[in-house]
Design an enzyme around this catalytic site. Structure first.
Site, PDB file in Angstrom:
ATOM      1  N   GLU A   1      62.946 -14.589  18.765  1.00 45.70           N
ATOM      2  CA  GLU A   1      61.597 -15.136  18.948  1.00 45.70           C
ATOM      3  C   GLU A   1      61.543 -16.554  18.405  1.00 45.70           C
ATOM      4  O   GLU A   1      60.992 -17.446  19.042  1.00 45.70           O
ATOM      5  CB  GLU A   1      60.560 -14.269  18.225  1.00 45.70           C
ATOM      6  CG  GLU A   1      60.108 -13.036  19.006  1.00 45.70           C
ATOM      7  CD  GLU A   1      61.185 -11.987  19.087  1.00 45.70           C
ATOM      8  OE1 GLU A   1      62.153 -12.072  18.323  1.00 45.70           O
ATOM      9  OE2 GLU A   1      61.066 -11.071  19.922  1.00 45.70           O
TER      10      GLU A   1
ATOM     11  N   HIS B   1      54.123  -2.254  14.982  1.00 40.29           N
ATOM     12  CA  HIS B   1      53.853  -2.558  16.385  1.00 40.29           C
ATOM     13  C   HIS B   1      52.372  -2.509  16.690  1.00 40.29           C
ATOM     14  O   HIS B   1      51.993  -2.464  17.846  1.00 40.29           O
ATOM     15  CB  HIS B   1      54.565  -1.544  17.294  1.00 40.29           C
ATOM     16  CG  HIS B   1      56.052  -1.633  17.253  1.00 40.29           C
ATOM     17  ND1 HIS B   1      56.788  -1.183  16.209  1.00 40.29           N
ATOM     18  CD2 HIS B   1      56.937  -2.129  18.158  1.00 40.29           C
ATOM     19  CE1 HIS B   1      58.078  -1.383  16.445  1.00 40.29           C
ATOM     20  NE2 HIS B   1      58.194  -1.960  17.617  1.00 40.29           N
TER      21      HIS B   1
END
Lengths: 487, 362
Positions: free
Chosen positions: B90, B159
């Protein structure tokens, strides 16, 4: 790896030719039939020779083919494999895995953590400035050489004077390039104006070469209204769109993946230019170093990663930063062509960057250059390096291994520079700098309106309101605010 | 124009339709239904077609057609130069995209979930958000960061976090949170066209939900203004302000409240930064009561900011303290029963609204 210098050029040439069929070397290795490895061992030939060698038809086609293949989907991977298998060689014992064929062995051996000898360092000038005989380098014109030298001197003086200004409390912060003048000036000299620079923070020499004036430097350091940064950044965080020099950003190594991104954009636009991004030895520990180099290699982006290995990251010595042989060996881990160069040798830096630029643009690939040098000054004005290193180490590098003196010796020896010019230059630069500082100091700071602009493309209503309120408050209570705020 | 005329006609005919159905129909005139997934996909497709500088980056966006199939078909249509499958970094691909945006192209970066954006947050904040300011306008960053945000179903603590408040606290960024398909299309198109960096917070559980869309919404030039909220349901007794999935919960709560004689006004924030303070304040000045709803952690959240705004500007109009409904102040648990208790439910919103009306909540 380091043994290639001792192998005869013909053997190496044959070896390279044989490996040209294997995709991981690609079509990018150029072999000059007459004198061995083009970039290592040819005997000081003029530039045009080198260019012609690039047009070796077989190699160019291979490189083009590689580029073309990149722009298909990964379904092209299958075609890739057939290239490898076409060269069956003596590999009758090999296994297919994702990524290609590998031969196997029943002898268990670990690759050593380091090679016997370190990767050698490319240099052209002796320590005293004499040209090494029979060496391979890119010729510099008299005009460029004189400009390079003058800029190195200017950079040196600029560093001294601004450092003093910080010590006198006139600016809040400064960071010198002492000991690394050859790196920024010589690398900039080898590039074109269209090449895009993503600096770390110890490369103002690149801006200087491109025409940033002493006044512009001073204005940024004083954060006045003439500063292109509108007084928003700390000193030395220069940026100039017209010079293709991206504004310096403090977080370390973030410029590396960004450089890959810009290089990819240049590639999409088919521009004949590259990106050059600088990083120190310490910065290579950041995650972004891995991401930037890996990405650039995968995207086949025209970017030069220039690592200034100056031995120290504030107080962290390189032996505490990594356990590899410097940075140059990391290039191969990413599939990136790399070279180690003497960062205090302006001509070597110039040649290496020149060659790297051609490869980056013509072959659309990243290049890694590690320049070995030494950080003579403290990390910045917030640091006192005598606290963690020996004074005589600093003095040794400042005197005996000084890149400016070394280059001066060379320029003087071929008659392109004189003592008289030296004295004149130093006097004139010093005067200009002192004047620039005086002017910058007296120039007004940016007006209040610049507090709120550029947060977004268009100022949002809440910021317009805040500005209005602030103006009213300053007008109503002037003694609560400094007198030099222009409302 | 035609859409508006049709809407007025529909509103009149709505009055003859029983209440349960009319609430569902109170968007624009509904001829077609469209899922959020298709709304996002069509928005990306149209913007990429209109501007060759727009390109996509992210993990699995190409060959896999997108981790949630949002980018389906785009690799085939635009090729690998414009739809880039990235390695797993990322920090890496965000940095690369920001660099590309500095140069002047327009990347749309997908995070598989915004939880993973934390690995890239330095690039989002220090490189994307602040650069236009720090370079005094020399370097603009026309980038969009998009992906699912907030809780899904049974995916645990790492998450499920909602990042609206974190990103919305940073000047230089714009933060959008669509609810319906109209929002998804209009706001994503606006985000891609915007020269500033935009964080676009979607919701995984909404991807498959269908919403009515008018022809106006389906037109390729459709765009919604950034910074404007939408009144999803007009009311006069209490204002319920929410974003993303919670807008749907707020609308259901409003149905329940109606049976008890409380007429709730539901505001779909759409834009977290800039926040449409004037619309929220105007609504509260009308109703005198406010309930804010978010799935995120309560402290320093969007609801806290809205409450501060009301207290600063409309304090005299309040008849009751502001009620703040948020997720539980714990990392999201996995077990289904615990998860259900850690996020707001419709009943929580109903009870909060009743409290503002001094009704008993037993």
């Amino acid at each position: 790896m380091a043994n290639w210098l001792r192998i005869s050029s013909r053997t190496v040439a044959n070896h390279i030719k044989k490996r040209m069929n294997k995709e991981f070397m690609g079509g990018a290795v150029h072999v000059n039939q007459s004198s061995g490895l083009w970039w290592g061992l040819n005997r000081g030939g003029p530039v045009s020779d080198r260019n012609r060698r690039h047009m070796d038809p077989l190699a160019w086609n291979r490189a083009t083919l590689l580029c073309v293949q990149r722009f298909k989907t990964t379904l092209a991977e299958k075609q890739h494999d057939s290239f490898l298998s076409s060269d069956s060689d003596d590999d009758n014992q090999s296994v297919d895995f994702p990524g290609g064929k590998v031969s196997y062995t029943s002898e268990m051996s670990f690759i050593s953590e380091s090679s016997q000898t370190r990767v050698p360092c490319y240099r052209v000038l002796e320590d005293d400035g004499d040209l090494i005989s029979d060496c391979d380098f890119q010729q510099v014109s008299k005009e460029d050489a004189v400009k390079m030298y003058s800029n190195m001197v200017t950079l040196q003086i600029m560093d001294n004077i601004f450092y003093e200004a910080q010590r006198q409390g006139r600016i809040s912060f400064y960071l010198t390039s002492a000991g690394e003048e050859a790196i920024s000036i010589a690398s900039a000299a080898a590039l074109s104006e269209q090449d895009i620079i993503l600096p770390q923070y110890r490369e103002p020499g690149v801006l200087l070469w491109r025409g940033f004036t002493l006044q512009e430097f001073a204005d940024q350091c004083f954060g006045n209204k003439a500063d292109y940064g509108k007084g928003r950044q700390m000193p030395i965080h220069y940026g100039s769109k017209k010079h293709n020099f991206f504004t310096i950003s403090s977080p370390i190594a973030t410029q590396l993946p960004q450089a890959a991104g810009i290089a990819y954009s240049l590639k999409m636009d088919n521009k004949k230019a590259c990106v050059v991004s600088y990083i120190g030895d310490g910065g290579t520990s950041e995650g972004d170093f891995h991401a930037g180099l890996n990405f650039a290699a995968v995207m086949e982006a025209p970017v030069i990663f220039f690592c200034r290995n100056n031995g120290w990251a504030i107080s962290t010595n390189v032996s505490e930063q990594f356990r590899s042989d410097g940075i140059v060996v990391k290039g191969r881990a990413y599939g990136i062509r790399s070279i180690r160069v003497d960062g205090n040798d302006a001509l070597a830096v110039y040649s290496a960057v020149s060659a790297a630029r051609e490869m980056a643009i013509n072959e659309q690939r990243p290049i890694l250059i590690e320049a070995l040098t030494y950080r003579v000054g403290h990390h910045s004005t917030s640091d006192d390096s005598t606290k963690y290193r020996q004074l005589d180490e600093i003095v040794y590098w400042k005197k005996a291994r000084n890149p400016v003196n070394r280059f001066r010796n060379w320029v003087q020896n071929i008659g392109w520079w004189s003592e008289q010019q030296e004295a004149q230059l130093r006097n004139s630069v010093r005067k200009q700098l002192l004047e620039a500082i005086q002017v910058a100091e007296k120039t007004e700071k940016p007006p209040l309106s610049e507090l709120f602009t550029d947060v977004y493309d268009h100022p949002p209503s809440n910021l317009e309101e805040q500005e209005k309120h602030l103006r009213e408050t300053v007008t109503r209570h002037p003694k609560d605010y400094p007198s030099d705020i222009s409302v | 124009m035609l859409g508006i005329v049709r809407q007025k006609m529909l509103e009149q005919s709505l009055k003859k339709i029983p209440p349960a159905v009319s609430v569902l129909r109170s968007y624009s005139s509904a001829a077609k239904q469209m899922t959020i997934r298709d709304a996002l996909n069509s928005a990306l497709d149209e913007e990429m077609s209109a501007d060759s500088k727009v390109f996509l980056m992210g993990e699995e966006v190409g060959e896999y057609q997108g981790a949630y199939k949002i980018t389906k078909g785009l690799l085939d249509k635009y090729g690998p130069e414009r739809v880039l499958d990235t390695p797993i970094t990322e920090a890496g691909f965000t940095g690369v995209a920001v660099g590309a945006a500095y140069y002047g192209v327009k990347p749309v970066v997908e995070f598989m979930t915004f939880n993973f954006s934390m690995q890239a947050i330095d690039h989002i904040i220090n490189s994307a958000a602040k650069t236009n300011y720090m370079s005094s306008g020399q370097i603009s960053v026309p980038i969009v960061f998009r992906g699912p945000n907030g809780a899904a179903a049974g995916v645990g603590a790492q998450h499920s976090q909602c990042y609206a408040a974190w990103y919305a606290s940073c000047p230089g960024l714009k933060v959008l949170a669509p609810y319906s398909s109209e929002d998804a299309r209009g706001l994503l198109k606006a985000a891609i066209r915007d020269p500033d960096p935009v964080v676009f917070l979607e919701n995984e559980l909404l991807y498959g939900e269908s919403f009515p869309v008018s022809d106006e919404v389906l037109d390729s030039s459709f765009c919604l203004p950034i910074g404007k909220a939408k009144i999803e349901r007009k009311g006069k007794d209490v204002t319920i302000a929410a974003y993303s999935k919670m807008v749907g919960y707020a609308l259901k709560a409003a149905e329940t409240l109606e049976k008890d004689g409380i007429d709730a006004e539901v505001i779909n924030l759409r834009s977290i930064r800039p926040l449409d303070r004037s619309m929220i304040n105007a609504s509260v000045r009308k109703t005198s009561r406010l309930v804010t709803v978010e799935e995120a952690f309560p402290q320093h959240g969007v609801g806290a900011e809205i409450c501060a705004s009301i207290v600063e500007e409309s304090f005299a109009y309040l008849d009751a303290p502001v009620e703040r409904i948020a997720g539980a102040d714990v990392p999201m648990p996995y077990a289904a029963n615990l998860e259900r208790m850690a996020v707001p439910q419709v009943e929580d919103i109903v009870r909060a609204a009743k409290r503002t009306c001094y009704r008993s909540v037993s």
